[in-house]
Design a protein around this motif. Structure first.
Motif, PDB file in Angstrom:
ATOM      1  N   VAL A  53       0.820  -1.355  -0.159  1.00  0.00           N
ATOM      2  CA  VAL A  53      -0.023  -0.047   0.044  1.00  0.00           C
ATOM      3  C   VAL A  53       0.829   1.358  -0.089  1.00  0.00           C
ATOM      4  CG1 VAL A  53      -1.684   1.508   1.224  1.00  0.00           C
ATOM      5  CG2 VAL A  53      -2.280  -0.773   1.146  1.00  0.00           C
ATOM      6  N   ALA A  54       1.857   1.273   0.933  1.00  0.00           N
ATOM      7  CA  ALA A  54       2.844   2.493   0.869  1.00  0.00           C
ATOM      8  C   ALA A  54       3.576   2.566  -0.396  1.00  0.00           C
ATOM      9  CB  ALA A  54       3.909   2.200   2.104  1.00  0.00           C
ATOM     10  N   GLU A  82      -8.921   2.224  -4.365  1.00  0.00           N
ATOM     11  CA  GLU A  82      -8.243   1.454  -5.392  1.00  0.00           C
ATOM     12  C   GLU A  82      -7.117   0.695  -5.031  1.00  0.00           C
ATOM     13  OE1 GLU A  82      -9.525   2.952  -9.763  1.00  0.00           O
ATOM     14  OE2 GLU A  82      -8.380   4.352  -8.628  1.00  0.00           O
ATOM     15  N   ILE A  83      -6.135   1.476  -4.160  1.00  0.00           N
ATOM     16  CA  ILE A  83      -4.952   0.967  -3.803  1.00  0.00           C
ATOM     17  C   ILE A  83      -5.072  -0.455  -2.893  1.00  0.00           C
ATOM     18  CG2 ILE A  83      -2.733   1.144  -2.450  1.00  0.00           C
ATOM     19  CD1 ILE A  83      -2.748   4.049  -3.837  1.00  0.00           C
ATOM     20  N   ALA A 111      -5.541  -6.068  -1.741  1.00  0.00           N
ATOM     21  CA  ALA A 111      -6.231  -7.131  -1.333  1.00  0.00           C
ATOM     22  C   ALA A 111      -6.599  -8.158  -1.941  1.00  0.00           C
ATOM     23  CB  ALA A 111      -7.710  -6.643  -0.449  1.00  0.00           C
ATOM     24  N   THR A 112      -6.245  -8.103  -3.551  1.00  0.00           N
ATOM     25  CA  THR A 112      -6.256  -9.426  -4.324  1.00  0.00           C
ATOM     26  C   THR A 112      -4.787 -10.329  -4.128  1.00  0.00           C
ATOM     27  OG1 THR A 112      -4.850  -8.241  -5.942  1.00  0.00           O
ATOM     28  CG2 THR A 112      -7.225  -7.896  -6.062  1.00  0.00           C
ATOM     29  N   GLY A 113      -4.083  -9.593  -3.292  1.00  0.00           N
ATOM     30  CA  GLY A 113      -2.741 -10.344  -3.015  1.00  0.00           C
ATOM     31  C   GLY A 113      -1.719 -10.377  -4.318  1.00  0.00           C
ATOM     32  N   GLU A 114      -2.116  -9.946  -5.676  1.00  0.00           N
ATOM     33  CA  GLU A 114      -1.200  -9.936  -6.639  1.00  0.00           C
ATOM     34  C   GLU A 114       0.015  -9.243  -6.427  1.00  0.00           C
ATOM     35  OE1 GLU A 114      -2.169  -9.694 -11.178  1.00  0.00           O
ATOM     36  OE2 GLU A 114      -1.813  -7.676 -10.575  1.00  0.00           O
ATOM     37  N   PRO A 115      -0.125  -7.936  -5.876  1.00  0.00           N
ATOM     38  CA  PRO A 115       1.133  -7.081  -5.652  1.00  0.00           C
ATOM     39  C   PRO A 115       2.061  -7.675  -4.808  1.00  0.00           C
ATOM     40  CG  PRO A 115      -0.956  -5.691  -5.552  1.00  0.00           C
ATOM     41  CD  PRO A 115      -1.273  -6.966  -5.524  1.00  0.00           C
TER      42      PRO A 115
END
Length: 223
Positions: free
Chosen positions: A110-111, A161-162, A167-171
């Protein structure tokens, strides 16, 4: 080699766990054997930094790509596996002169995105190729590498949006905390350079490296 005779194909071993790299190669007609390296990436970077001083982001990517290729190459030699070309790859995102790999956790992701949004970064992917084929098979013990760099422009996404994307885990599973070919695609407004490099492997650069060891693109196939 002409690549027309199946007996003349060269085995490529991909020293990476990245499904995106594997899929990119497969779509280009190359079906490598996958052997995931056991390299401790933070330790490898720390050791190199202690020995040589601060590393540029592009150098970090190349250092880790080489470490992965060499580690897998050693294991294959010790196991008596068939001679092959071993390819190691690693990607980092450069932002404000710093190198960013995979986020440590969701808060870090997120950061990261709050810092990236509305801005541009450079995605560096290091490629390292080892040739452990016998001289009689066209090998020569070559070890060489290079880094491909692509500028990425990020959308000015909002906090909601971030949070939803993270939350999808992809990043959490990718260098730079984003993808251009997955759920992160809507948040990348443009790129300058090789699109495949952002996915994790530069096909044009790989072709050049193969050429350096006398192997044509259509000479590479799985065993």
């Amino acid at each position: 080699m002409t690549g027309e005779d199946p007996e003349m194909t060269v085995l490529l071993v991909l020293a990476s766990a990245s499904p995106a790299r594997l899929e990119t190669l497969r779509r280009a007609g190359v079906h490598p054997e996958v052997v995931v390296s056991g390299v401790d990436e933070p330790a490898a970077v720390a050791e190199a930094t202690g020995r040589y001083g601060a590393l540029e982001p592009a150098d970090v990517a190349l250092l880790l790509a080489r470490a992965k290729a060499e580690e897998v190459g050693r294991r294959r030699t010790e196991a008596g596996d068939a001679p092959a070309l071993v390819l190691g790859c690693d990607s980092v995102l450069e932002l404000d002169g710093e190198a960013y790999g995979k986020p440590a956790d969701a808060a870090d992701a997120v950061a990261r995105w709050q810092r990236m949004r509305g801005r541009s970064g450079v995605l560096h992917t290091g490629h390292w190729l080892l040739d452990d084929r016998a001289e009689s098979d066209g090998g020569g013990g070559a070890t060489l590498g290079a880094t491909a760099s692509t500028t990425v422009h990020f959308a000015a996404v909002g906090d909601a949006e971030i949070e939803a994307y993270v939350a999808t885990g992809e990043p959490l599973a990718v260098a730079g905390a984003f993808t251009v070919d997955g759920l992160g695609g809507p948040f990348v407004t443009g790129i300058e350079g090789d699109h495949h490099n952002v996915v994790g492997i530069s096909l044009p650069l790989l072709r050049e490296l193969l050429g350096e060891v006398g192997v044509g693109w259509f000479d590479v196939a799985a065993g």
